[in-house]
Design a protein around this motif. Sequence first.
Motif, mmCIF file in Angstrom:
data_model
loop_
_atom_site.group_PDB
_atom_site.id
_atom_site.type_symbol
_atom_site.label_atom_id
_atom_site.label_comp_id
_atom_site.label_asym_id
_atom_site.label_seq_id
_atom_site.Cartn_x
_atom_site.Cartn_y
_atom_site.Cartn_z
ATOM 1 N N GLN A 286 41.274 54.252 45.989
ATOM 2 C CA GLN A 286 42.057 55.470 46.166
ATOM 3 C C GLN A 286 41.300 56.685 45.646
ATOM 4 O O GLN A 286 40.752 56.671 44.554
ATOM 5 N N PHE A 287 41.279 57.747 46.458
ATOM 6 C CA PHE A 287 40.692 59.012 46.047
ATOM 7 C C PHE A 287 41.764 60.074 45.823
ATOM 8 O O PHE A 287 41.469 61.191 45.444
ATOM 9 N N GLU A 288 43.008 59.712 46.080
ATOM 10 C CA GLU A 288 44.140 60.605 45.866
ATOM 11 C C GLU A 288 45.391 59.759 45.728
ATOM 12 O O GLU A 288 45.423 58.588 46.106
ATOM 13 N N ASP A 289 46.437 60.365 45.172
ATOM 14 C CA ASP A 289 47.701 59.652 45.054
ATOM 15 C C ASP A 289 48.275 59.420 46.447
ATOM 16 O O ASP A 289 48.413 60.357 47.245
ATOM 17 N N THR A 290 48.631 58.192 46.741
ATOM 18 C CA THR A 290 49.118 57.850 48.079
ATOM 19 C C THR A 290 50.490 57.203 47.992
ATOM 20 O O THR A 290 50.869 56.620 46.963
ATOM 21 N N LEU A 291 51.196 57.296 49.087
ATOM 22 C CA LEU A 291 52.514 56.674 49.217
ATOM 23 C C LEU A 291 52.527 55.863 50.504
ATOM 24 O O LEU A 291 52.311 56.406 51.591
ATOM 25 N N SER A 292 52.772 54.571 50.389
ATOM 26 C CA SER A 292 52.881 53.693 51.560
ATOM 27 C C SER A 292 54.352 53.408 51.823
ATOM 28 O O SER A 292 55.104 53.078 50.899
ATOM 29 N N GLU B 287 55.808 52.388 48.099
ATOM 30 C CA GLU B 287 54.766 51.875 47.207
ATOM 31 C C GLU B 287 53.808 53.010 46.867
ATOM 32 O O GLU B 287 53.064 53.481 47.728
ATOM 33 N N ILE B 288 53.833 53.445 45.625
ATOM 34 C CA ILE B 288 53.011 54.562 45.176
ATOM 35 C C ILE B 288 51.747 54.022 44.523
ATOM 36 O O ILE B 288 51.805 53.118 43.683
ATOM 37 N N SER B 289 50.623 54.575 44.923
ATOM 38 C CA SER B 289 49.327 54.152 44.378
ATOM 39 C C SER B 289 48.630 55.353 43.756
ATOM 40 O O SER B 289 48.286 56.302 44.475
ATOM 41 N N PRO B 290 48.413 55.358 42.433
ATOM 42 C CA PRO B 290 47.711 56.489 41.798
ATOM 43 C C PRO B 290 46.210 56.394 42.017
ATOM 44 O O PRO B 290 45.663 55.309 42.257
ATOM 45 N N LYS B 291 45.553 57.521 41.930
ATOM 46 C CA LYS B 291 44.109 57.548 42.138
ATOM 47 C C LYS B 291 43.324 57.192 40.881
ATOM 48 O O LYS B 291 42.118 56.995 40.945
ATOM 49 N N VAL B 292 44.000 57.133 39.743
ATOM 50 C CA VAL B 292 43.325 56.796 38.492
ATOM 51 C C VAL B 292 43.866 55.486 37.958
ATOM 52 O O VAL B 292 44.896 54.991 38.401
#
Length: 711
Positions: free
Chosen positions: A288-294, A406-411
């Motif tokens: 991930q290079f940015e916060d994403t939401l699936s 489903e939230i995926s943080p970039k860090v």
Amino acid sequence: MAETETKNVTSRMRQRPIVRLGILLISHSILVSIICCTAGVLALLLLPVLAKNSYISENALMPGSASSMLSYQDVLEANKLVRDISSLSSKPSGVAIESRGIIAQYMSDLGAEVNYHKFHPHLNEFHPLHFFSSPGSEVIQDNFSCSLYGVNTVGIIRAPRGDGKEAIVLVTPYDSVRGGVGEALSLGIAYSVFSLLARVTWLAKDIIWLVADSQYGEYAPVTAWLRDYHTPVFGDLGSLNSEMCDNNNNIYKLKENSIQERNISYTFKRAGTMAAALVLKVAYTNEQFEDTLSIYAEASNGQMPNLDLINIVNYLAVHKQGLRVKVEKFWSLLESQWLRFLGEIFESLGKLAKSLNPDWKFGISPSDYVEGTATLASSLYYQALGVPTGCHGAFRDYQVDAITLEISPKVSFNNKDRRSDFLLLGGRLIEGVIRSVNNLLEKFHQSFFLYLLTSPGKFVSVGVYMIAFALIVAPLPVVAASLYADSNDLNTASKKDKKSSNSDELGASLKSWKWLNSAKRVFVVHLWGAIVSLLPYFISQIRDCTPTTNFLIWISLSMLILLILHQILGSPYFHVCELKPQEGEWALLKSVTISSLFIGLSLMSVINFATAEIGALLLVPISLMVHPLKHDIKARSLRSFSRVICNLVLGVISFPPATFILLKGVFEGFDGLNAGDFWNWVESLWAWNSATYLYIDAKCFDTTASEIRNL
């Protein structure tokens, strides 16, 4: 007298243009089939181009109209919960009991009504009569070992401005035994929103926070809680027979913590009718290079939530929280060169159309077309598969609109400085969605329930993608009628001896009922398909068998049953070996087969339109092109030889295991493929009571057998 009857018939025909149109189509059935099938495939390829931008149909939702009230104070409390839950991972025992106690106590401190809900994990099994119900719809009896029970933790906030008739559900799956940092963060996000909603005055719907005990899977606890929520249950957790539970049992220990959990009930509590449900998950990937939401929306048998629910999530995530929203897609199609070539063609056509009329907006860039096609194919596949893509599918079985976020943080999760910002971002997203749903005065109904996604912000409605299905299946009744007419003409031409007018009338009467013989043969094949669909239940009872062995047993028993039916009910295949075969019999048999296929596709379109769409795309061309091999072999021409090769190839491709292996090899590669993969795939379908399983056995196997018979 004959001339008068002819004139009467002619005048009646002239008075009915629809009849003349039907005769014209039947007389040119080959041309009609080519045009309709080509147009249907083209319409299917045009769907990404015809996709529309999503919009909010229900004005009352008003997403983003109010400023977020979630503060850093709520995030600090949520961080505290995350630390308390995460610290339990270092303890060797008692994690499940302590984690449930901590979560319940945090809920209780906010003034929420808290209760525990026990459930027995339901194992998905084959139920031939339950294909159109939820997989966990059976009532679980309390005669199981207590150690096999799971416990959900439920908190309810009563709306100060509501009447208790409606509720919004927030679900956070949490493995009380092996829970990780991601699950702890999802609890933190949910708690921050829950603490805010516990003190606001604008809340008009009750809020239910379900912490689903996912140690037995995410779907089982949600299904069990929904079943008990909608079904009156007499008794509670405290009524469990203590003789069944030793002192080491998790459920029994919950009763011992009465001092610490004095405000927590063991009686099942309910709120109002569910307006919507959100399943919240947190996942981390290094890419991930940015916060994403699936967003995951597909439920059982192709059911989808109202499109407005996805639209408000997409709007708030993109325009308010700056998240990159994603939906599932087939990544292998993104590198497809022929899709890019098609995209370039459509782009050129769009430029040409715009030059003719600036108001004509047609065509998209090749990259957008490829990505839209990959997303559309994924949406069509998962709807056709009939298996839920998350535990939100349990809500759709009760007609409640639900999706999984489903939230995926970039860090990394270990970055404590970034954790507070991530909790604030996720909490404000959930707060905005709940606030929009809270504004509704009625259930979701304004937008679409039947649609395909080409991106998070674009969709194709049923009114558009049904055109492709209608065009593909349109030749079936036309060709069936043409073959029936041809069979009668062939039989009439082959009849040379005419003894009297009475015998001619009797022959015509008998000839009109010859389709029953073909219908009997088709019925035998369908009966065989029904029996084949029941075999996996008995095969699965055999212990210590590999999937490949089960598949081989399934094929062997299917062939054996086919031979038995042949001996008992008569051969549905070897009519070509009769002493005096009639020339038009194969045409009549194919006519009945095609008619059966048309009826099956039409019925399946009512149950699961995506399955019918894919089924039509695969089966219709095969059914229309099949031709008796013996006729082509006798002809000995280049055309007949080409048709023999084409029919043999199509006959193999139409066989479901072969189709599965080919498609899986194209999308995932042919390395490591084996026959057991098909058994595993089919087993997952019938375990989830997917109607697609019945369709594969009852229609695909039958159609394949019927085409082999016609060959």
